[in-house]
Design a protein around this motif. Sequence first.
Motif, PDB file in Angstrom:
ATOM      1  N   ALA A 199       0.868  -1.244  -0.052  1.00  0.00           N
ATOM      2  CA  ALA A 199       0.004  -0.178  -0.121  1.00  0.00           C
ATOM      3  C   ALA A 199       0.850   1.252   0.163  1.00  0.00           C
ATOM      4  CB  ALA A 199      -0.927   0.075   1.199  1.00  0.00           C
ATOM      5  N   MET A 200       2.055   1.388   0.640  1.00  0.00           N
ATOM      6  CA  MET A 200       2.939   2.438   0.896  1.00  0.00           C
ATOM      7  C   MET A 200       3.353   2.638  -0.746  1.00  0.00           C
ATOM      8  SD  MET A 200       4.316   1.671   4.574  1.00  0.00           S
ATOM      9  CE  MET A 200       5.606   2.967   4.760  1.00  0.00           C
ATOM     10  N   ASN A 201       3.762   1.665  -1.226  1.00  0.00           N
ATOM     11  CA  ASN A 201       4.345   1.680  -2.479  1.00  0.00           C
ATOM     12  C   ASN A 201       3.531   2.195  -3.465  1.00  0.00           C
ATOM     13  OD1 ASN A 201       7.046   0.653  -2.022  1.00  0.00           O
ATOM     14  ND2 ASN A 201       6.504  -1.266  -2.632  1.00  0.00           N
ATOM     15  N   LYS A 202       2.062   1.866  -3.638  1.00  0.00           N
ATOM     16  CA  LYS A 202       1.106   2.448  -4.320  1.00  0.00           C
ATOM     17  C   LYS A 202       1.029   3.818  -4.064  1.00  0.00           C
ATOM     18  CE  LYS A 202      -2.174  -0.452  -4.457  1.00  0.00           C
ATOM     19  NZ  LYS A 202      -3.500  -1.144  -3.879  1.00  0.00           N
ATOM     20  N   GLY A 203       1.033   4.279  -2.650  1.00  0.00           N
ATOM     21  CA  GLY A 203       0.848   5.504  -2.243  1.00  0.00           C
ATOM     22  C   GLY A 203       1.989   6.637  -2.997  1.00  0.00           C
ATOM     23  N   VAL A 204       3.068   6.026  -3.247  1.00  0.00           N
ATOM     24  CA  VAL A 204       4.441   6.747  -3.665  1.00  0.00           C
ATOM     25  C   VAL A 204       4.144   6.752  -5.042  1.00  0.00           C
ATOM     26  CG1 VAL A 204       6.631   6.333  -4.291  1.00  0.00           C
ATOM     27  CG2 VAL A 204       5.918   5.941  -1.964  1.00  0.00           C
ATOM     28  N   ARG A 205       3.549   5.716  -5.900  1.00  0.00           N
ATOM     29  CA  ARG A 205       3.380   5.968  -7.366  1.00  0.00           C
ATOM     30  C   ARG A 205       2.243   6.769  -7.646  1.00  0.00           C
ATOM     31  NH1 ARG A 205       4.014   0.341  -6.646  1.00  0.00           N
ATOM     32  NH2 ARG A 205       1.551   0.047  -6.805  1.00  0.00           N
ATOM     33  N   LEU A 206       1.194   7.135  -6.752  1.00  0.00           N
ATOM     34  CA  LEU A 206       0.188   7.847  -7.055  1.00  0.00           C
ATOM     35  C   LEU A 206       0.516   9.363  -6.614  1.00  0.00           C
ATOM     36  CD1 LEU A 206      -2.979   8.141  -7.474  1.00  0.00           C
ATOM     37  CD2 LEU A 206      -3.325   7.713  -5.118  1.00  0.00           C
ATOM     38  N   GLU A 243      12.938   4.719  -7.124  1.00  0.00           N
ATOM     39  CA  GLU A 243      14.227   3.883  -7.278  1.00  0.00           C
ATOM     40  C   GLU A 243      14.209   2.656  -6.457  1.00  0.00           C
ATOM     41  OE1 GLU A 243      18.954   4.536  -7.687  1.00  0.00           O
ATOM     42  OE2 GLU A 243      17.777   6.409  -7.151  1.00  0.00           O
ATOM     43  N   HIS A 244      13.868   2.774  -5.315  1.00  0.00           N
ATOM     44  CA  HIS A 244      14.221   1.532  -4.229  1.00  0.00           C
ATOM     45  C   HIS A 244      12.656   1.276  -3.621  1.00  0.00           C
ATOM     46  CE1 HIS A 244      16.785  -1.434  -2.278  1.00  0.00           C
ATOM     47  NE2 HIS A 244      15.931  -0.976  -1.186  1.00  0.00           N
ATOM     48  N   PRO A 245      11.617   0.839  -4.120  1.00  0.00           N
ATOM     49  CA  PRO A 245      10.344   0.625  -3.593  1.00  0.00           C
ATOM     50  C   PRO A 245      10.615  -0.130  -2.257  1.00  0.00           C
ATOM     51  CG  PRO A 245      10.067   0.332  -6.000  1.00  0.00           C
ATOM     52  CD  PRO A 245      11.705   0.294  -5.546  1.00  0.00           C
ATOM     53  N   PHE A 246       9.524  -0.143  -1.332  1.00  0.00           N
ATOM     54  CA  PHE A 246       9.582  -1.180  -0.170  1.00  0.00           C
ATOM     55  C   PHE A 246       9.588  -2.469  -0.733  1.00  0.00           C
ATOM     56  CE2 PHE A 246       7.730   2.842   1.480  1.00  0.00           C
ATOM     57  CZ  PHE A 246       8.719   3.132   2.517  1.00  0.00           C
ATOM     58  N   ASN A 247      10.449  -3.440  -0.305  1.00  0.00           N
ATOM     59  CA  ASN A 247      10.642  -4.710  -0.629  1.00  0.00           C
ATOM     60  C   ASN A 247       9.633  -5.480   0.224  1.00  0.00           C
ATOM     61  OD1 ASN A 247      11.540  -7.546  -1.071  1.00  0.00           O
ATOM     62  ND2 ASN A 247      13.480  -6.876  -1.165  1.00  0.00           N
ATOM     63  N   TYR A 280      13.188  -0.203   6.982  1.00  0.00           N
ATOM     64  CA  TYR A 280      14.535  -0.215   7.420  1.00  0.00           C
ATOM     65  C   TYR A 280      15.241  -0.710   6.202  1.00  0.00           C
ATOM     66  CZ  TYR A 280      19.076  -2.355   8.794  1.00  0.00           C
ATOM     67  OH  TYR A 280      20.423  -2.423   9.018  1.00  0.00           O
ATOM     68  N   ASP A 281      14.881  -1.780   5.358  1.00  0.00           N
ATOM     69  CA  ASP A 281      15.826  -1.936   4.209  1.00  0.00           C
ATOM     70  C   ASP A 281      15.666  -0.843   3.332  1.00  0.00           C
ATOM     71  OD1 ASP A 281      16.389  -3.928   1.988  1.00  0.00           O
ATOM     72  OD2 ASP A 281      14.652  -2.966   0.968  1.00  0.00           O
ATOM     73  N   PHE A 282      14.771   0.158   3.309  1.00  0.00           N
ATOM     74  CA  PHE A 282      14.789   1.267   2.371  1.00  0.00           C
ATOM     75  C   PHE A 282      15.998   2.166   2.909  1.00  0.00           C
ATOM     76  CE2 PHE A 282      13.655   5.869   1.987  1.00  0.00           C
ATOM     77  CZ  PHE A 282      14.114   5.854   0.498  1.00  0.00           C
ATOM     78  N   PHE A 283      15.940   2.514   4.203  1.00  0.00           N
ATOM     79  CA  PHE A 283      16.806   3.453   4.927  1.00  0.00           C
ATOM     80  C   PHE A 283      18.429   2.972   4.846  1.00  0.00           C
ATOM     81  CE2 PHE A 283      12.936   5.200   6.680  1.00  0.00           C
ATOM     82  CZ  PHE A 283      12.963   6.315   6.152  1.00  0.00           C
ATOM     83  N   HIS A 284      18.396   1.348   4.970  1.00  0.00           N
ATOM     84  CA  HIS A 284      19.397   0.891   4.983  1.00  0.00           C
ATOM     85  C   HIS A 284      20.414   1.176   3.513  1.00  0.00           C
ATOM     86  CE1 HIS A 284      22.422  -2.450   4.171  1.00  0.00           C
ATOM     87  NE2 HIS A 284      22.679  -2.506   5.394  1.00  0.00           N
ATOM     88  N   TRP A 285      19.423   0.926   2.469  1.00  0.00           N
ATOM     89  CA  TRP A 285      19.915   1.151   1.061  1.00  0.00           C
ATOM     90  C   TRP A 285      20.524   2.689   1.023  1.00  0.00           C
ATOM     91  CZ3 TRP A 285      17.542   4.475  -2.490  1.00  0.00           C
ATOM     92  CH2 TRP A 285      18.156   4.514  -3.778  1.00  0.00           C
ATOM     93  N   CYS A 286      19.597   3.436   1.501  1.00  0.00           N
ATOM     94  CA  CYS A 286      20.113   4.740   1.307  1.00  0.00           C
ATOM     95  C   CYS A 286      21.356   5.145   2.062  1.00  0.00           C
ATOM     96  CB  CYS A 286      19.027   5.830   2.082  1.00  0.00           C
ATOM     97  SG  CYS A 286      17.467   5.845   1.171  1.00  0.00           S
ATOM     98  N   TYR A 287      21.324   4.592   3.194  1.00  0.00           N
ATOM     99  CA  TYR A 287      22.657   4.937   3.893  1.00  0.00           C
ATOM    100  C   TYR A 287      23.882   4.308   3.401  1.00  0.00           C
ATOM    101  CZ  TYR A 287      26.131   4.572   7.732  1.00  0.00           C
ATOM    102  OH  TYR A 287      27.429   5.038   8.530  1.00  0.00           O
ATOM    103  N   THR A 288      23.782   2.955   2.893  1.00  0.00           N
ATOM    104  CA  THR A 288      24.860   2.287   2.194  1.00  0.00           C
ATOM    105  C   THR A 288      25.108   2.740   0.624  1.00  0.00           C
ATOM    106  OG1 THR A 288      23.454   0.409   1.437  1.00  0.00           O
ATOM    107  CG2 THR A 288      24.733   0.163   3.627  1.00  0.00           C
TER     108      THR A 288
END
Length: 266
Positions: free
Chosen positions: A73-80, A159-163, A172-180
């Motif tokens: 649902a959060m990914n859907k919100g981002v696309r919208l 670029e990096h949607p929620f997995n 956390y996966d998203f922010f970990h990707w941002c950080y690394t």
Amino acid sequence: MAVPLISVISVTFNALDDLRKTAESVWAQDYKNLEFVVIDGASVDGTAEWLRERSSDSRMLWVSEKDRGIYDAMNKGVRLCHGEWVCFMNAGDSFASPNSLSLIVKELSNPQNDVVYGSVNVIKNFGMITVRPRGLDLLRRKMAFCHQASLSRRSLLIEHPFNLEYPIVADYDFFHWCYTSGKTFCQVNYELANFEAENGTSSKHRLKVLRECGRISGRNKTLGGTLEYIGQSFEVGFNKLYRFVIPSSLIKKIRALNYSRKRPQC
């Protein structure tokens, strides 16, 4: 100075009263260049009807349909949404004050910043505690700040949607990707959000949170990660035991003291 458009995304399912509370907080913001996006998972409590009554508001977008869970649902919100910046305020969450967004307009207007984050007011059954972010190095193994008290560039979320492989800690996966990946984080010295943590998924499933974080960071393959999991398992078991023998009033006092020195996994 031109100010960026902010999209506030709320995910909800059969929580109309909580959604109303969140909506009131959004519309109370004195920062006006924002849109409110509601992603409803086909609720049967009147949510769709409530949203339909507000369809004439050009600042509001919504859908009501089945999804595959909160992060879908959060990914859907981002696309919208259309905002340069995205803030997630799910049903029941709220901004800490009516000027939460206007306080950080300078940081949001800086083209160098990718994630802006601050403190959060954590609401538990023993009261409310303000929790400040920890050092960003913590992102190597778990969350360093509360997701609700952060804003991220929409371009990064595209670029990096929620997995969806991580049903509890895809944030956390998203922010970990941002950080690394070397994205720029900017901390502000304000409380940005109120987060009801007592009944949150991560609060109820601490071991699952630890396992998912370990898979993302790779810590589950290390001795330190294994020992941490064993220690958390004993702590969870002990917590279940003492709830049967210690009065609830004393438990609340103990939790308040203990929580004041910890940070939420939210």
